[in-house]
Design an enzyme around this catalytic site. Structure first.
Site, mmCIF file in Angstrom:
data_model
loop_
_atom_site.group_PDB
_atom_site.id
_atom_site.type_symbol
_atom_site.label_atom_id
_atom_site.label_comp_id
_atom_site.label_asym_id
_atom_site.label_seq_id
_atom_site.Cartn_x
_atom_site.Cartn_y
_atom_site.Cartn_z
ATOM 1 N N ASP A 151 0.824 -1.214 0.000
ATOM 2 C CA ASP A 151 0.000 0.000 0.000
ATOM 3 C C ASP A 151 0.861 1.268 0.000
ATOM 4 O O ASP A 151 2.094 1.210 -0.048
ATOM 5 C CB ASP A 151 -0.933 -0.059 1.222
ATOM 6 C CG ASP A 151 -2.272 0.616 0.976
ATOM 7 O OD1 ASP A 151 -2.360 1.462 0.085
ATOM 8 O OD2 ASP A 151 -3.232 0.297 1.708
ATOM 9 N N ASP B 4 -9.801 3.877 -3.748
ATOM 10 C CA ASP B 4 -10.527 2.664 -3.332
ATOM 11 C C ASP B 4 -11.914 2.546 -3.960
ATOM 12 O O ASP B 4 -12.667 3.511 -4.052
ATOM 13 C CB ASP B 4 -10.676 2.647 -1.810
ATOM 14 C CG ASP B 4 -9.352 2.383 -1.123
ATOM 15 O OD1 ASP B 4 -8.316 2.384 -1.801
ATOM 16 O OD2 ASP B 4 -9.372 2.182 0.104
HETATM 17 C C1 GLA Z 1 -5.980 1.437 1.387
HETATM 18 C C2 GLA Z 1 -6.096 0.453 0.217
HETATM 19 C C3 GLA Z 1 -7.253 -0.496 0.481
HETATM 20 C C4 GLA Z 1 -7.038 -1.234 1.791
HETATM 21 C C5 GLA Z 1 -6.829 -0.228 2.925
HETATM 22 C C6 GLA Z 1 -6.383 -0.901 4.213
HETATM 23 O O1 GLA Z 1 -7.084 2.274 1.451
HETATM 24 O O2 GLA Z 1 -6.265 1.124 -0.987
HETATM 25 O O3 GLA Z 1 -7.412 -1.410 -0.592
HETATM 26 O O4 GLA Z 1 -5.910 -2.062 1.658
HETATM 27 O O5 GLA Z 1 -5.840 0.731 2.603
HETATM 28 O O6 GLA Z 1 -6.193 -0.014 5.241
#
Ligand code: GLA
Length: 407
Positions: free
Chosen positions: A158, A214
């Site tokens: 991430d 996301d």
């Molecule tokens: C980010 C990523 C998500 C998930 C969250 C976890 O937002 O883009 O897909 O992994 O972190 O905290």
């Protein structure tokens, strides 16, 4: 004015040619031999967020076998954020939360492997993960070696936490190199959210890279690009320009599936799944597969659609036409056929049509059209048409002539 000597012209032409070759040489893929087709699996985040534990992961692995998902091609069982303690251990290593993973990650990996599946884990290229747990920056070698010892097969990496003055390239290549030295073959999934246009640089860095912020289980949020969170159509719009960037070993990742989640109707879930398959996206289910309804199971295990995702015909699916309310998408298949999606973005049934020619098929006396949701074949003179309901798709695979390609 003095004319340019011929050899200068030739030199200039050669230089321009070289430049052209440099510019248009297809970006190569990370040389780890993995993800030759888009990875398929499951991830805990979309349904469970921080509520992840060994029991959930092991029950999910069981369900992936009994539901037929494993047989349909799903391999990875991926633990997302919040699996670890807020502090590193004495030797500086990451410590799985003993309340969530009482026997550690190694035991879960062994369980998943016994099921014929593989285990994925999550970390971040910063000082902390998005949920505030220790990140891997500055600890790449130690963490990659730890993942390898535990038997991890896939890392989602991430973009949260302090970057400690490092560039995105430094941060993401440091973990790439650490994984390469770890002694285990680990799929490397960059989760950089598309911030620095990874489709332009990530091919030699990771096996896949997130292209957007996301996903959320809604058809459309009507947020402008790159705002959190993104609905299915918001994300789809951002993929239209990226189809030249992917190839085996190096995939665009429009985020994990929301099939069966939140506010999506079954038709929306089918459309989402169809479109992701046409984009050669990783098919990482994000629902509770232990308790899914039969119709959701049927969507996730539709082999005609999965075959489109897993086939590399030389180009990721692309948008042929966008009329606002309706769209047509196509993808060449390796046997010469073409997969096509007729998408109704709006409410109310609408008739959508395209032609074999418009989706790149050669001229033929007749065409074979397979409906990838009804699993029926028909013959066409080249017109591909369907009445498509609210927020839905029709998806076909079309061959010039018979299925063997003979007119
Ligand atoms: C980010 C990523 C998500 C998930 C969250 C976890 O937002 O883009 O897909 O992994 O972190 O905290």
């Amino acid at each position: 004015m003095k004319s340019t000597p011929m050899f200068c012209k030739i030199l200039a032409a050669v230089a321009a040619g070289t430049l052209l070759v440099l510019t248009f040489t297809p970006a190569y893929a990370l040389d780890n031999g993995l993800a030759r087709t888009p990875p398929m699996g499951w991830n805990s985040w979309n349904s469970f967020h921080c509520d992840v534990n060994a029991k959930l992961v092991e029950e999910t692995a069981d369900a992936m076998v009994t539901s037929g998902m494993r047989a349909a091609g799903y391999v990875y069982v991926n633990i997302d954020d919040c699996w670890l303690l807020k502090r590193r251990g004495r030797g500086g290593g990451l410590v799985p939360d003993p309340r969530k993973f009482p026997h550690g990650i190694e035991a879960v990996a062994a369980y998943v492997h016994r099921k014929g599946l593989e285990l994925g884990i999550y970390e971040s290229a910063g000082a902390t993960t998005c949920a505030g747990y220790p990140g891997s920056i500055g600890h790449e070698k130690q963490d990659a070696a730890q993942f390898a010892r535990w038997g991890v097969d896939y890392l989602k990496y991430d973009n949260c936490g302090d970057y400690e003055g490092e560039t995105y390239l430094q941060r993401y290549t440091a973990m790439r190199d650490a994984l390469a030295q770890s002694g285990r073959r680990i799929v490397y999934s960059l989760c950089e959210w598309g911030n620095k246009a990874p489709w332009n640089w990530a091919q030699p860095v990771g096996n896949l890279w997130r292209t957007t912020q996301d996903i959320t289980p809604r058809w459309r949020t009507d947020q402008p690009d790159n705002l959190y969170p993104q609905g299915i159509l918001d994300i789809l719009d951002q993929q239209a320009k990226l189809s030249a960037a992917s190839h085996p070993g190096a995939w665009n990742d429009p985020d994990m599936l929301e099939v069966g989640n939140g506010y999506l109707t079954d038709e929306e879930s089918k459309a989402h799944f169809s479109l992701w398959a046409l984009l050669n996206a990783p098919l990482i289910a994000g629902n509770d597969v232990r308790n899914m309804a039969q119709d959701i199971r049927d969507i996730l295990t539709n082999r005609d659609v999965i075959a489109v995702d897993q086939d590399w015909g030389g180009r990721q699916g692309y948008r042929v036409r966008d009329d606002g309310n309706t769209q047509v998408w196509a993808k060449p298949m390796s046997d010469g056929s073409v997969a096509v999606i007729l998408l109704n973005c709006r409410r109310g049934p609408v008739s959508i049509a395209t032609t074999a020619q418009a989706i790149g098929l050669r001229t033929a006396a007749s065409y074979t059209v397979r409906d990838l949701w009804k699993h029926t074949d028909s013959v066409s003179d080249g017109r591909i048409e369907a009445t498509v309901g609210t927020h839905a798709v029709a998806m076909f695979r079309v061959w010039a002539g018979s299925k063997s390609g003979v007119s």
